[in-house]
Write a protein that holds these residues in place. Structure first.
Motif, short mmCIF file in Angstrom:
data_model
loop_
_atom_site.label_atom_id
_atom_site.label_comp_id
_atom_site.label_asym_id
_atom_site.label_seq_id
_atom_site.Cartn_x
_atom_site.Cartn_y
_atom_site.Cartn_z
N PHE A 78 0.81 -1.22 0.00
CA PHE A 78 0.00 0.00 0.00
C PHE A 78 0.84 1.27 0.00
O PHE A 78 0.33 2.36 0.26
CB PHE A 78 -0.97 -0.01 1.17
CG PHE A 78 -2.08 -1.03 1.00
CD1 PHE A 78 -3.11 -0.80 0.10
CD2 PHE A 78 -2.07 -2.21 1.72
CE1 PHE A 78 -4.13 -1.73 -0.07
CE2 PHE A 78 -3.08 -3.15 1.55
CZ PHE A 78 -4.11 -2.92 0.66
N PHE A 83 1.55 0.41 -5.12
CA PHE A 83 0.13 0.25 -5.42
C PHE A 83 -0.19 0.63 -6.86
O PHE A 83 -0.89 -0.10 -7.58
CB PHE A 83 -0.68 1.11 -4.44
CG PHE A 83 -2.16 0.93 -4.57
CD1 PHE A 83 -2.82 -0.08 -3.90
CD2 PHE A 83 -2.91 1.81 -5.37
CE1 PHE A 83 -4.19 -0.25 -4.03
CE2 PHE A 83 -4.28 1.65 -5.50
CZ PHE A 83 -4.92 0.62 -4.82
N THR A 106 -6.66 -3.73 -6.20
CA THR A 106 -6.76 -2.42 -6.86
C THR A 106 -8.05 -2.22 -7.62
O THR A 106 -8.39 -1.09 -7.98
CB THR A 106 -5.57 -2.23 -7.82
OG1 THR A 106 -5.55 -3.32 -8.75
CG2 THR A 106 -4.26 -2.17 -7.07
N ASP A 137 -3.87 6.05 1.96
CA ASP A 137 -4.03 5.50 3.31
C ASP A 137 -5.48 5.52 3.75
O ASP A 137 -5.96 4.58 4.41
CB ASP A 137 -3.17 6.30 4.30
CG ASP A 137 -1.68 6.08 4.11
OD1 ASP A 137 -1.33 5.08 3.45
OD2 ASP A 137 -0.88 6.90 4.59
N THR A 140 -7.26 2.82 1.90
CA THR A 140 -6.79 1.53 2.42
C THR A 140 -7.48 1.20 3.73
O THR A 140 -7.87 0.04 3.97
CB THR A 140 -5.26 1.56 2.61
OG1 THR A 140 -4.63 1.86 1.37
CG2 THR A 140 -4.76 0.23 3.13
N LYS A 144 -9.72 -2.17 4.31
CA LYS A 144 -9.43 -3.18 5.31
C LYS A 144 -10.57 -3.41 6.29
O LYS A 144 -10.53 -4.32 7.10
CB LYS A 144 -8.14 -2.82 6.05
CG LYS A 144 -6.90 -2.96 5.17
CD LYS A 144 -5.62 -2.72 5.94
CE LYS A 144 -4.39 -2.98 5.06
NZ LYS A 144 -3.12 -2.77 5.78
#
Length: 798
Positions: A78, A83, A106, A137, A140, A144
């Motif tokens: 990441f 990425f 992605t 971030d 991401t 998650k």
């Protein structure tokens, strides 16, 4: 009969040569059209319940094995640069002709609740353009929070990530699949070089393509090596270019016939049929060795070339026919196995082994009748000091150390049966691939990080439309999934429930704590959202049939082998029976992992049957040939012992019983018994000439046939030995084990068989042995005056 055959051959030489040339041109034309097999050859017969279950699944949900997987381990995945480069890799692969879809971190999607339209909008988890690390971030962090993708496209514990590539199934069944895989590899190699990382590749289409490319390369390599070994060995023994050229011409013609026959029968080149050309080269040379040795022996005896050639046909024509028949029988028994790949191998190999006999019987007498007689240099091998000393040593052992031979034999049997008790069965997807091979290494990468790749599908039929959408069905599927999660060999199950949990999380604005099965009240709202919109409907369709009566649970399995898979299969069904009642649900466990495991089981059972049939058939041939059941036992004994010895070696060294190693026994037995037939045929001839002196007959038979047996054994040992350098473990094992079996068999035939004949004497060589199928011709009466005149004319012309 054979006197008549010899006349026909020697009187119609030009006609027969012309006919063989036309047949070869015909087969050669069709050989150009033979193709590689690009489809998965199921080991199961089409009527097998497991095969029908798989077809039923494919009919409802489509193919489950059209994924090529690319994996990477990257703790900095990441990082913005990493990425973006992975995203570009995905984009480049998506443009390859034959790639239909991609799934990776992605290009994952999220569900967003649209209150106005009362549906979920499918939005990209990551936008097309991300300008900063801070922005990445944030995305991401959101990604998650989506449990749906964990262990599906990434493993958060090991920092492993995959790119799942859906390839066009039609292209995967054609020659174009090699181009598709090569293009994917080319793009990935560029990524590896730019990023200085290691990518891993797997998936059933990928493994099959890589293996087919290797098969093609090995087909040419082994054919060339087999031919080279035969040329070297023939020249080493005979010291004559003529004695090399004619046998090589015969086996090359035989290979052309075989490849043409493959095309005419509509068969394609597989891992097994790809071995036919080198096998025919190796197996076909012994015919020429026996015939040339007999020709040279007869010529030295009386100096008449045509008379010598006629006696080659008369004296060993029948024996050579029966040796080829027994060898062909060893391959023909594979025809009883309903597996297409083995049946085709058995048909082509057995037919062309008999074809090699016809070629040898015609071409050797015809060609050598048209060229000059052998010189003293060419027949000098009959007095080869090394071979003669070996024969003398063997005769000494059989005369004076028979008890030692019996003790050693009994000891081998005792140790052999103990070794057999230690044998283990096997059957892995990559069983034939060395542990150092990239395919094996990459498969283990995916097993360690994503619990394997072999597809396992559980199809749940509720027996009524809309039955899947009942909350009771959801609960039962959830109960089964929890049980399946306890198996370390399995990946996390993926089913309709994951989509429902994903939808519930989206319905509650993406909070991870809501990733759970909807209750009865929530179900109706959530399904209303999930079923609206084309993209949502497509997601549902991948888990449901059109009537919503049937759903699927998809799992990936590690390559655990047949034994463990059998245990897992039993446990699966026990778990299923404890959750789903048969009156309300019809459950089918299928997928490539099941068909592969069932196919291997089926193959092992049937190959044992084919081995038993090979021994039975060859026993019947022996009984028909020698008219004595005692002689049948005598002839089988030195050929069964090598099989026991080889099986013991497998037990002690840990070589497992699998399809490729079971093949060894039928092939080796059919070949090794040839030496016995030639020895006993000559032994019986000598009995008539020595007035039934058994010991003298054994010595004379050993002196003449022993030379040919040693020559042919050298060719066969090194000829099969070349397969030990194969990149396929099964082919390696076959080459090593067949070579070992034949080495023990030649020792057994040259030491044990003569020892039994001389030691047991009258007990084995009974009156029934005097008038068998093979008629014995008198040495001086088998050639007519007319034939001698033809011979003299030919001699003068030459």
């Amino acid at each position: 009969m054979w006197v008549r055959v010899s006349r026909i051959i020697l009187r119609n030489r030009i006609l027969l040569i012309s006919a063989l040339a036309l047949i070869t041109v015909f087969f050669g034309y069709h050989a150009r059209k033979v193709e590689m097999s690009y489809e998965y050859a199921s080991l199961l017969p089409k009527k097998d319940p497991a095969y029908k279950d798989y077809l039923k699944f494919v009919d409802v949900f489509g193919e489950e094995g059209n994924l090529i997987i690319v994996g990477i381990k990257d703790s900095s995945f990441f990082n913005l640069d990493h990425f973006n480069r992975w995203k570009r890799l995905s984009t480049e692969i998506s443009k390859i002709d034959g790639v239909e879809n991609l799934l990776s971190v992605t290009n994952t999607y999220n569900l967003v609740k649209d209150i106005d339209k009362k549906q979920f909008r499918v939005v990209s988890a990551f936008p097309d353009s991300i300008s900063s690390q801070e922005e990445l971030d944030e995305y991401t962090k959101e990604f998650k929070r989506l449990p749906f993708y964990r262990d599906l496209v990434y493993n958060p514990e090991t920092d492993a990530y995959i790119l799942a590539i859906t390839v066009n199934k039609e292209k995967m069944k054609s020659k174009e699949r090699e181009d598709v895989v090569a293009d994917i590899q080319r793009v990935c190699k560029s990524f590896e070089q730019d990023e200085n990382v290691k990518l891993h590749y797997s998936g059933l289409p990928y493994i099959r393509v890589v293996n087919s490319v290797k098969i093609k390369k090995e087909l040419y390599m082994f054919s060339a090596l087999a031919l080279a070994i035969c040329i070297v060995v023939l020249f080493f023994f005979f010291r004559s270019f003529k004695a090399v050229f004619v046998p090589v011409l015969i086996v090359i013609t035989g290979v052309i016939w075989a490849m043409g026959m493959l095309s005419l029968f509509g068969y394609k080149i597989t891992l097994l049929s790809g071995m036919i050309p080198p096998l025919l080269i190796v197996i076909g040379i012994p015919n020429s060795i026996y015939m040339l040795n007999k020709f040279h022996h007869e010529y030295v005896s009386h100096g008449n070339k045509v008379k010598a050639l006629q006696r080659v046909i008369i004296k060993i024509g029948n024996a050579t026919f029966l040796t080829n028949l027994t060898t062909a029988s060893g391959f023909a028994t594979f025809m009883i196995v309903k597996s297409d790949i083995l049946r085709q191998f058995g048909i082509i190999a057995s037919l062309n082994i008999l074809g090699l006999f016809v070629l040898s019987l015609l071409l050797i007498p015809i060609i050598f009748s048209l060229i000059g007689p052998p010189s003293s240099k060419h027949v000098g091998h009959l007095d080869n000091k090394i071979v003669s000393s070996i024969i003398d040593k063997l005769m000494y052992i059989t005369r004076y150390h028979r008890k030692t031979v019996y003790i050693v034999t009994i000891s081998i049997l005792i140790v052999g049966f103990y070794g057999i008790s230690r044998m283990k069965s096997s059957g892995y997807m990559v069983d034939d691939i060395p542990e150092t091979d990239p395919v094996y290494v990459d498969l283990k990468f995916f097993e360690n990080n994503f619990h394997g790749l072999m597809p396992l599908e559980i199809m749940v039929d509720t027996k009524k439309p809309q039955g899947v959408m009942q909350l009771t069905t959801f609960r039962k599927i959830e109960q089964l999934e929890k049980r399946l999660e306890a198996y370390p060999e399995l990946s996390r199950p993926t089913s309709l429930l994951d989509l429902l949990k994903f939808s519930k999380q989206a319905f509650y604005n993406g909070f991870e704590r809501y990733y759970s099965l909807p209750n009865n009240r929530e179900k109706n709202f959530i399904l209303q959202y999930a079923a609206t919109g084309e993209e949502n409907a497509q997601l549902l369709h991948s888990f449901l049939d059109s009537t919503r009566q049937t759903t699927r649970i998809s799992i990936r399995v590690k390559d655990v082998g047949v034994k463990r898979m059998k245990e897992l299969y039993t446990d699966f069904n026990n778990d299923i029976d404890s959750v789903f009642t048969s009156d309300k649900y019809d459950i089918t466990v299928t997928g490539s992992s099941i068909t592969a495991f069932k196919g291997t089981q089926y193959l092992l059972r049937n190959l044992f049957t084919s081995l038993g049939l090979a021994i039975l058939l060859i026993s019947l041939f022996m009984a028909f040939m020698f008219s004595s059941w005692r002689m049948v036992i005598m002839s089988l004994t030195p050929n069964v012992i090598p099989l026991i010895f080889t099986a013991a070696v497998m037990g002690f060294t840990g070589i497992p019983i699998k399809a490729s190693t079971i093949l060894v026994f039928s092939i080796a037995f059919g070949i090794s018994v040839d030496n016995t037939i030639h020895f006993l045929a000559k032994y019986r001839q000598e009995l008539n000439l020595t007035n039934w002196d058994i010991r003298e007959s054994v010595v004379l038979a050993l002196k003449e046939t022993g030379v040919s047996i040693i020559y042919t054994s050298v060719v066969l040992f090194f000829g099969f030995g070349i397969f030990s350098i194969s990149s396929f473990g099964g082919t390696q094992a076959m080459g090593i084990l067949v070579s070992l079996t034949l080495l023990v068999a030649v020792t057994s035939n040259l030491i044990l068989l003569p020892s039994l004949l001389t030691g047991l004497e009258r007990l084995t060589t009974t009156e029934a042995f005097k008038e068998p199928l093979l008629h014995i011709y008198d040495e001086e009466e088998d050639i007519e005056l007319e034939e001698l005149e033809i011979a003299n004319d030919d001699e003068n012309k030459n």
